[in-house]
Design an enzyme around this catalytic site. Structure first.
Site, PDB file in Angstrom:
ATOM      1  N   GLU A 180       0.890  -1.115  -0.081  1.00 44.71           N
ATOM      2  CA  GLU A 180       0.002  -0.041   0.026  1.00 44.71           C
ATOM      3  C   GLU A 180       0.753   1.423  -0.034  1.00 44.71           C
ATOM      4  OE1 GLU A 180      -3.004  -0.491   3.133  1.00 44.71           O
ATOM      5  OE2 GLU A 180      -4.124  -1.618   1.823  1.00 44.71           O
ATOM      6  N   GLU A 381      -5.174  -8.460  -1.633  1.00 40.33           N
ATOM      7  CA  GLU A 381      -5.970  -8.093  -0.309  1.00 40.33           C
ATOM      8  C   GLU A 381      -7.476  -7.848  -0.522  1.00 40.33           C
ATOM      9  OE1 GLU A 381      -4.716  -5.594   2.864  1.00 40.33           O
ATOM     10  OE2 GLU A 381      -2.667  -6.230   2.458  1.00 40.33           O
TER      11      GLU A 381
HETATM   12  C1  BG6 Z   1      -4.706  -3.102   4.509  1.00 42.35           C
HETATM   13  C2  BG6 Z   1      -3.335  -3.484   5.092  1.00 42.35           C
HETATM   14  O1  BG6 Z   1      -4.775  -1.531   4.496  1.00 42.35           O
HETATM   15  O2  BG6 Z   1      -5.938  -3.331   5.217  1.00 42.35           O
HETATM   16  C3  BG6 Z   1      -3.435  -4.642   6.055  1.00 42.35           C
HETATM   17  O3  BG6 Z   1      -2.662  -3.669   3.996  1.00 42.35           O
HETATM   18  C4  BG6 Z   1      -4.639  -4.461   7.062  1.00 42.35           C
HETATM   19  O4  BG6 Z   1      -1.987  -4.731   6.810  1.00 42.35           O
HETATM   20  C5  BG6 Z   1      -5.799  -4.483   6.164  1.00 42.35           C
HETATM   21  O5  BG6 Z   1      -4.877  -5.251   8.078  1.00 42.35           O
HETATM   22  C6  BG6 Z   1      -7.102  -4.323   6.916  1.00 42.35           C
HETATM   23  O6  BG6 Z   1      -7.351  -3.167   7.743  1.00 42.35           O
HETATM   24  P1  BG6 Z   1      -7.373  -3.412   9.353  1.00 42.35           P
HETATM   25  O7  BG6 Z   1      -7.189  -2.066   9.651  1.00 42.35           O
HETATM   26  O8  BG6 Z   1      -8.774  -3.804   9.231  1.00 42.35           O
HETATM   27  O9  BG6 Z   1      -6.505  -4.347   9.736  1.00 42.35           O
END
Ligand code: BG6
Length: 483
Positions: A180, A381
């Protein structure tokens, strides 16, 4: 052609994604140094995480144990294999190999840990996809160099990354440089991504921000990424090197041309600025005006532009969770979001953490990205953070997660039908991990439940949620069995 007209390519990559700092634990074991998240306490949806210079012995730092992949990797990888994965996205923790970031030789015990993990994955027919930097800057570099604001980090990163490539180039084919990277275009990026935290104690919401410093720090990450990619291409031409952007599609609130322009601006800053550099090898045409109007002066040195041209990525990867809305009429309600607050879309439902659920937005985004760049894409992701309830018999019913997964896979299939060259999908947090944004455990994404709680209790045992069996069936049918 499968049900619903969906057909994923035969060699499509299905799996899950994690980050060392949110999953491994063992934060100071076998010579590892502290990374930035190790200095962060847990928070929640309304309480931003506190960043400490000195550890408070009475405070809880969730990444210190996380869900302990370090000591459970064999069990976890066997569960991943049971789901039928052929890829696992994970990160290497820079501070496990170079505890302060300054050492000239890597920590042997750290190298051997990742040897064991990669061998175990490969033995199960799962290929690792590695992120070199997933919010894991050695804390020493944040505290004494002011993180990526210091240009010397470019070569420190090259030392670390080339060590990884030299050791594992025959075991890992797909590499991502920075997770990111585009969070550096936002104040939020100062903490986890850029680590510009010299002397800083306070919450993530209070982190000091100097936009000129931030965009220069981001410039240093572009250079570091390009240097590593150039090294990889010259030394190991078979490797595939990728970026990783947090893609947050935004819609204009109305057809007022002013809203459209504001949204174009937002899309450029948030989603295109970084990938335009990393895919095309040069800053985009709109950068100059943006810099001028915001008092940003990129300290470009001789050779920088050439390096950016020489370090272009081979494939584009993104995280995709939600979308937002941009308007100029002052009537767009603000919602919560992934690393950034965004306008709320009345047509969409939101998660318990206020993130909108927009699978059609994923299809739209993949089309936009592919039209723009014409290189292979991977969704590395995507996921749904939710409260889970463990029933008396130990089962966990999570239809909300299954529903989110089903919709997003269906719309990825549509994007493939639209002509997008999508090569893989890794669900975020396929096993419960610490939340990056809030540091919580109860914000769970996993198909695999881990008995670990916000107060640090739990025996870490693993169990399969309903979604585990759903994902297994989905993978076995190569994305066609969605209902
Ligand atoms: C992304 C990141 O922004 O979202 C992860 O790459 C992160 O590291 C994921 O865990 C989900 O966000 P969160 O804040 O719910 O863990």
């Amino acid at each position: 052609m499968g049900k619903d007209g969906i057909k994923f390519p035969d060699n499509f990559l299905w799996g899950g994604a994690t980050a060392a700092n949110q999953y491994e634990g063992a934060w100071d074991v076998d010579g590892k140094g502290a990374s930035v998240p190790d200095h962060m306490r847990g928070g929640d949806i309304n309480t931003p995480r506190q960043i400490d210079v000195e550890f408070d012995p009475n405070a809880l730092y969730p990444s210190h144990e996380a869900t302990d992949f370090y000591h459970h990797y064999e069990e976890d990888i066997a569960l991943f294999a049971e789901m039928g994965w052929n890829v696992f996205r994970m990160s290497i923790n820079w501070a496990r190999l170079f505890p302060t970031g300054e050492e000239t030789e890597p920590n042997q015990a750290g190298l051997e840990f990742y040897d064991r993990v990669f061998d175990c994955l490969l033995a199960h027919g799962i290929q690792p996809l590695v992120t070199l930097s997933h919010y894991e800057l050695p804390y020493h570099l944040a505290a004494t160099y002011n993180g990526w604001a210091d240009r010397r980090l470019v070569d420190l990163f090259l030392r670390y990354a080339s060590c990884c490539l030299d050791r594992w180039h025959d075991k890992v084919k797909y590499w991502l440089t920075f997770n990111e990277i585009n969070t550096g275009t936002m104040t939020m990026g100062c903490t986890l991504s850029l680590g510009t935290l010299k002397g800083f104690t306070g919450t993530m919401a209070e982190v000091r921000d100097d936009i000129n410093e931030r965009y220069n720090a981001l410039h240093h990450q572009f250079l570091a990424s390009a240097k590593v990619i150039k090294y990889a291409h010259e030394t190991y031409p078979d490797l595939k090197m990728g970026n990783m952007d947090c893609f947050i599609l935004s819609y204009a609130a109305t057809c007022d041309p002013a809203d459209q322009l504001a949204n174009q601006d937002e899309m450029r800053r948030m989603n295109w600025y970084c990938s335009d550099v990393q895919v095309r090898g040069a800053y985009p045409s709109y950068a100059r005006r943006f810099w001028d109007e915001n008092g940003i002066k990129i300290k470009m040195q001789p050779g920088d532009e050439e390096l950016l041209r020489e370090g272009k990525i081979d494939f584009y990867t993104l995280s995709y969770y939600m979308s937002s809305v941009v308007g100029t009429h002052g009537d767009v309600e603000q919602g919560k979001g992934n690393m950034v607050m965004g306008g709320r879309n009345p047509y969409l439902e939101v998660s318990d953490w206020g993130w909108s659920i927009d699978s059609k937005g994923l299809r739209f985004s993949l089309n936009e990205i592919y039209d723009r760049y014409q290189i292979p894409l991977m969704v590395v992701e995507n996921g749904f953070g939710a409260f889970d309830t463990v029933e008396e018999d130990g089962s966990i019913h999570d239809p909300y997660r299954i529903d989110y997964l089903r919709k997003h896979v269906r719309d990825m299939g549509e994007a493939i039908e639209d002509g997008v060259d999508l090569i893989g999908y890794t669900w975020w947090g396929p096993i419960d991990v610490v939340s990056a944004g809030t540091g919580e455990m109860r914000k769970r994404y996993g198909f695999i439940y881990v008995d670990k709680h916000d107060d640090g209790t739990g025996d870490l045992h693993r169990s399969r949620k309903d979604s585990f069996f759903y994902y297994k069936r989905l993978i076995a049918s190569n994305g066609t069995e969605l209902d």
